[in-house]
Design a protein around this motif. Structure first.
Motif, PDB file in Angstrom:
ATOM      1  N   PHE A   1       0.830  -1.194   0.000  1.00  0.00           N
ATOM      2  CA  PHE A   1       0.000   0.000   0.000  1.00  0.00           C
ATOM      3  C   PHE A   1       0.870   1.251   0.000  1.00  0.00           C
ATOM      4  O   PHE A   1       0.568   2.234  -0.675  1.00  0.00           O
ATOM      5  N   ASP A   2       1.980   1.211   0.761  1.00  0.00           N
ATOM      6  CA  ASP A   2       2.889   2.351   0.825  1.00  0.00           C
ATOM      7  C   ASP A   2       3.528   2.619  -0.528  1.00  0.00           C
ATOM      8  O   ASP A   2       3.723   3.774  -0.914  1.00  0.00           O
ATOM      9  N   VAL A   3       3.871   1.551  -1.255  1.00  0.00           N
ATOM     10  CA  VAL A   3       4.481   1.704  -2.583  1.00  0.00           C
ATOM     11  C   VAL A   3       3.499   2.389  -3.532  1.00  0.00           C
ATOM     12  O   VAL A   3       3.857   3.316  -4.255  1.00  0.00           O
ATOM     13  N   ILE A   4       2.250   1.925  -3.523  1.00  0.00           N
ATOM     14  CA  ILE A   4       1.228   2.514  -4.396  1.00  0.00           C
ATOM     15  C   ILE A   4       0.975   3.968  -4.028  1.00  0.00           C
ATOM     16  O   ILE A   4       0.927   4.845  -4.890  1.00  0.00           O
ATOM     17  N   GLU A   5       0.825   4.227  -2.736  1.00  0.00           N
ATOM     18  CA  GLU A   5       0.557   5.597  -2.289  1.00  0.00           C
ATOM     19  C   GLU A   5       1.745   6.505  -2.595  1.00  0.00           C
ATOM     20  O   GLU A   5       1.569   7.652  -3.015  1.00  0.00           O
ATOM     21  N   GLY A   6       2.950   5.972  -2.420  1.00  0.00           N
ATOM     22  CA  GLY A   6       4.151   6.752  -2.730  1.00  0.00           C
ATOM     23  C   GLY A   6       4.203   7.110  -4.205  1.00  0.00           C
ATOM     24  O   GLY A   6       4.564   8.233  -4.575  1.00  0.00           O
ATOM     25  N   PHE A   7       3.833   6.161  -5.048  1.00  0.00           N
ATOM     26  CA  PHE A   7       3.817   6.408  -6.490  1.00  0.00           C
ATOM     27  C   PHE A   7       2.808   7.492  -6.833  1.00  0.00           C
ATOM     28  O   PHE A   7       3.097   8.410  -7.605  1.00  0.00           O
ATOM     29  N   LEU A   8       1.604   7.401  -6.267  1.00  0.00           N
ATOM     30  CA  LEU A   8       0.555   8.379  -6.582  1.00  0.00           C
ATOM     31  C   LEU A   8       0.922   9.770  -6.091  1.00  0.00           C
ATOM     32  O   LEU A   8       0.662  10.771  -6.764  1.00  0.00           O
ATOM     33  N   GLN A   9       1.559   9.853  -4.926  1.00  0.00           N
ATOM     34  CA  GLN A   9       1.938  11.149  -4.369  1.00  0.00           C
ATOM     35  C   GLN A   9       3.071  11.805  -5.152  1.00  0.00           C
ATOM     36  O   GLN A   9       3.144  13.037  -5.254  1.00  0.00           O
ATOM     37  N   SER A  10       3.942  10.980  -5.715  1.00  0.00           N
ATOM     38  CA  SER A  10       5.115  11.519  -6.431  1.00  0.00           C
ATOM     39  C   SER A  10       4.835  11.799  -7.898  1.00  0.00           C
ATOM     40  O   SER A  10       5.667  12.402  -8.582  1.00  0.00           O
ATOM     41  N   ASN A  11       3.677  11.379  -8.400  1.00  0.00           N
ATOM     42  CA  ASN A  11       3.337  11.596  -9.800  1.00  0.00           C
ATOM     43  C   ASN A  11       2.169  12.572  -9.890  1.00  0.00           C
ATOM     44  O   ASN A  11       1.006  12.178 -10.004  1.00  0.00           O
ATOM     45  N   THR A  12       2.511  13.840  -9.857  1.00  0.00           N
ATOM     46  CA  THR A  12       1.482  14.876  -9.852  1.00  0.00           C
ATOM     47  C   THR A  12       1.027  15.263 -11.259  1.00  0.00           C
ATOM     48  O   THR A  12       0.132  16.093 -11.411  1.00  0.00           O
ATOM     49  N   ASP A  13       1.647  14.647 -12.283  1.00  0.00           N
ATOM     50  CA  ASP A  13       1.288  14.997 -13.660  1.00  0.00           C
ATOM     51  C   ASP A  13       0.233  14.058 -14.245  1.00  0.00           C
ATOM     52  O   ASP A  13      -0.031  14.098 -15.439  1.00  0.00           O
ATOM     53  N   LEU A  14      -0.370  13.224 -13.415  1.00  0.00           N
ATOM     54  CA  LEU A  14      -1.391  12.299 -13.900  1.00  0.00           C
ATOM     55  C   LEU A  14      -2.635  13.068 -14.343  1.00  0.00           C
ATOM     56  O   LEU A  14      -3.093  13.968 -13.656  1.00  0.00           O
ATOM     57  N   LYS A  15      -3.174  12.679 -15.506  1.00  0.00           N
ATOM     58  CA  LYS A  15      -4.316  13.385 -16.084  1.00  0.00           C
ATOM     59  C   LYS A  15      -5.627  12.689 -15.717  1.00  0.00           C
ATOM     60  O   LYS A  15      -6.538  12.589 -16.538  1.00  0.00           O
TER      61      LYS A  15
ATOM     62  N   THR B   1       0.998   4.577 -17.222  1.00  0.00           N
ATOM     63  CA  THR B   1       1.028   4.679 -18.684  1.00  0.00           C
ATOM     64  C   THR B   1      -0.152   5.503 -19.199  1.00  0.00           C
ATOM     65  O   THR B   1       0.011   6.655 -19.600  1.00  0.00           O
ATOM     66  N   ILE B   2      -1.352   4.930 -19.196  1.00  0.00           N
ATOM     67  CA  ILE B   2      -2.488   5.645 -19.779  1.00  0.00           C
ATOM     68  C   ILE B   2      -2.994   6.769 -18.883  1.00  0.00           C
ATOM     69  O   ILE B   2      -3.833   7.565 -19.307  1.00  0.00           O
ATOM     70  N   GLY B   3      -2.452   6.879 -17.671  1.00  0.00           N
ATOM     71  CA  GLY B   3      -2.798   8.009 -16.815  1.00  0.00           C
ATOM     72  C   GLY B   3      -2.105   9.283 -17.265  1.00  0.00           C
ATOM     73  O   GLY B   3      -2.445  10.383 -16.813  1.00  0.00           O
ATOM     74  N   ARG B   4      -1.133   9.164 -18.173  1.00  0.00           N
ATOM     75  CA  ARG B   4      -0.362  10.319 -18.638  1.00  0.00           C
ATOM     76  C   ARG B   4      -0.579  10.648 -20.114  1.00  0.00           C
ATOM     77  O   ARG B   4      -0.184  11.713 -20.562  1.00  0.00           O
ATOM     78  N   ILE B   5      -1.125   9.715 -20.867  1.00  0.00           N
ATOM     79  CA  ILE B   5      -1.187   9.897 -22.317  1.00  0.00           C
ATOM     80  C   ILE B   5      -2.624   9.985 -22.818  1.00  0.00           C
ATOM     81  O   ILE B   5      -3.566   9.628 -22.108  1.00  0.00           O
ATOM     82  N   HIS B   6      -2.760  10.451 -24.049  1.00  0.00           N
ATOM     83  CA  HIS B   6      -4.082  10.500 -24.671  1.00  0.00           C
ATOM     84  C   HIS B   6      -3.930  10.316 -26.168  1.00  0.00           C
ATOM     85  O   HIS B   6      -3.145  11.012 -26.821  1.00  0.00           O
ATOM     86  N   HIS B   7      -4.641   9.356 -26.720  1.00  0.00           N
ATOM     87  CA  HIS B   7      -4.613   9.089 -28.148  1.00  0.00           C
ATOM     88  C   HIS B   7      -5.937   8.456 -28.540  1.00  0.00           C
ATOM     89  O   HIS B   7      -6.539   7.713 -27.759  1.00  0.00           O
ATOM     90  N   VAL B   8      -6.393   8.740 -29.738  1.00  0.00           N
ATOM     91  CA  VAL B   8      -7.690   8.251 -30.191  1.00  0.00           C
ATOM     92  C   VAL B   8      -7.765   6.733 -30.214  1.00  0.00           C
ATOM     93  O   VAL B   8      -8.860   6.152 -30.104  1.00  0.00           O
ATOM     94  N   ASN B   9      -6.619   6.061 -30.317  1.00  0.00           N
ATOM     95  CA  ASN B   9      -6.610   4.592 -30.383  1.00  0.00           C
ATOM     96  C   ASN B   9      -6.074   3.936 -29.115  1.00  0.00           C
ATOM     97  O   ASN B   9      -5.659   2.781 -29.129  1.00  0.00           O
ATOM     98  N   VAL B  10      -6.085   4.684 -28.023  1.00  0.00           N
ATOM     99  CA  VAL B  10      -5.719   4.144 -26.708  1.00  0.00           C
ATOM    100  C   VAL B  10      -6.869   4.469 -25.763  1.00  0.00           C
ATOM    101  O   VAL B  10      -7.345   5.607 -25.719  1.00  0.00           O
ATOM    102  N   VAL B  11      -7.333   3.473 -25.022  1.00  0.00           N
ATOM    103  CA  VAL B  11      -8.470   3.689 -24.132  1.00  0.00           C
ATOM    104  C   VAL B  11      -8.128   4.775 -23.112  1.00  0.00           C
ATOM    105  O   VAL B  11      -6.995   4.876 -22.643  1.00  0.00           O
ATOM    106  N   LYS B  12      -9.103   5.603 -22.787  1.00  0.00           N
ATOM    107  CA  LYS B  12      -8.871   6.715 -21.864  1.00  0.00           C
ATOM    108  C   LYS B  12      -9.131   6.279 -20.424  1.00  0.00           C
ATOM    109  O   LYS B  12     -10.177   5.708 -20.113  1.00  0.00           O
ATOM    110  N   LEU B  13      -8.155   6.552 -19.562  1.00  0.00           N
ATOM    111  CA  LEU B  13      -8.322   6.293 -18.136  1.00  0.00           C
ATOM    112  C   LEU B  13      -8.894   7.560 -17.510  1.00  0.00           C
ATOM    113  O   LEU B  13      -8.225   8.587 -17.419  1.00  0.00           O
ATOM    114  N   VAL B  14     -10.144   7.493 -17.102  1.00  0.00           N
ATOM    115  CA  VAL B  14     -10.823   8.649 -16.521  1.00  0.00           C
ATOM    116  C   VAL B  14     -10.342   8.900 -15.104  1.00  0.00           C
ATOM    117  O   VAL B  14     -10.128  10.037 -14.688  1.00  0.00           O
TER     118      VAL B  14
END
Length: 259
Positions: free
Chosen positions: A31-45, A105-118
């Motif tokens: 859980f700490d690893v996941i939370e650490g990742f989310l806290q350190s990645n502020t550029d997620l869309k 991956t898809i939390g940072r990118i956007h393309h018409v042929n890649v599913v969008k992570l809301v």
């Protein structure tokens, strides 16, 4: 009471306590690893939801769309009226890295042929991913179902193939980093209302610098039948973007009924 019986009486609670401690520590660490990742990645869309939000969006997980080893997928609706698919991940001890891969991956990118992570939910052992809803489901339903397959003529198959190819090219060359999917197959190609293909399921994805031509892996990734030979036998050569190209070729053969 004999010495042996006494040792058992004293030792059993200690052993049980040790096992509980290790179990909790392992999960807390994950859980700490996941939370650490989310806290350190502020550029997620994407949006972070609570588990309570997940229940409201899916109306108590009422309408199940599918189920697999990863967990279950439910149809939901946002307050805006936008339809979504909510993937609720199962087996929290084993899907921590898959969750991070998807969001990274898809939390940072956007393309018409890649599913969008809301958005996503990461609340202790509760984890879920929220995607755009794809009304026409996955490509495999049309390839392996003769009745549905009749709705895909050659022109539409060609358009789907071109769309998937563009999505793969974007992952390999259109981002700041190279993203290797490692699981290109009909099941992971979703179709929207216009049958526009969207590459999905990035749980096995690997991303690395655009300066590198090969990537290091410690284990085979992908689905048997779509896995490139070099992933099975490293003596053949290094693992690169060609692994996805090979899987794409196998997908084309499935679409044409040649496999």
């Amino acid at each position: 009471m004999s010495n042996l019986a006494l040792r058992i009486v004293i030792g059993m609670p200690c052993m049980l306590g040790l096992l509980i401690y290790k179990f909790r520590r392992r999960h807390l660490s994950m859980f700490d690893v996941i939370e650490g990742f989310l806290q350190s990645n502020t550029d997620l869309k994407t949006i972070r939801y609570t588990y309570s939000d997940m229940k409201k969006i899916t109306k108590g997980f009422r309408e199940k769309l599918g189920q697999g080893g990863y967990g279950s997928v439910y149809k939901g609706k946002l307050r805006s009226g936008h339809d979504v698919a909510v993937k609720v991940l199962a087996k929290p001890s084993s899907n921590g890295q898959n969750f991070i891969n998807e969001v990274a991956t898809i939390g940072r990118i956007h393309h018409v042929n890649v599913v969008k992570l809301v958005g996503y939910c990461a609340e202790r052992s509760k984890r879920a991913l929220v995607y755009d809803f794809m009304p026409n489901g996955s490509l495999e339903k049309y390839i392996f179902n003769k009745e549905k397959g009749n709705s895909l003529n050659l022109k539409r198959k060609y358009e789907i193939a071109i769309g998937v190819a563009r999505g793969i090219e974007y992952l390999h060359r259109g981002c700041d980093i190279q993203i290797l999917h490692f699981d290109i197959k009909p099941h992971n190609i979703l179709l929207d209302e216009n049958f526009t293909p969207k590459i999905s399921d990035f749980g096995l994805a690997k991303f690395y610098s655009t300066d590198n031509t090969t990537v290091t892996l410690t284990a085979v990734r992908g689905t048997i039948g779509y896995v490139a030979p070099e992933l099975m036998n490293r003596s053949i050569g290094g693992v690169s973007y060609k692994a996805d190209v090979y899987s794409f070729g196998m997908l084309l053969m499935e679409m044409l009924g040649l496999n």
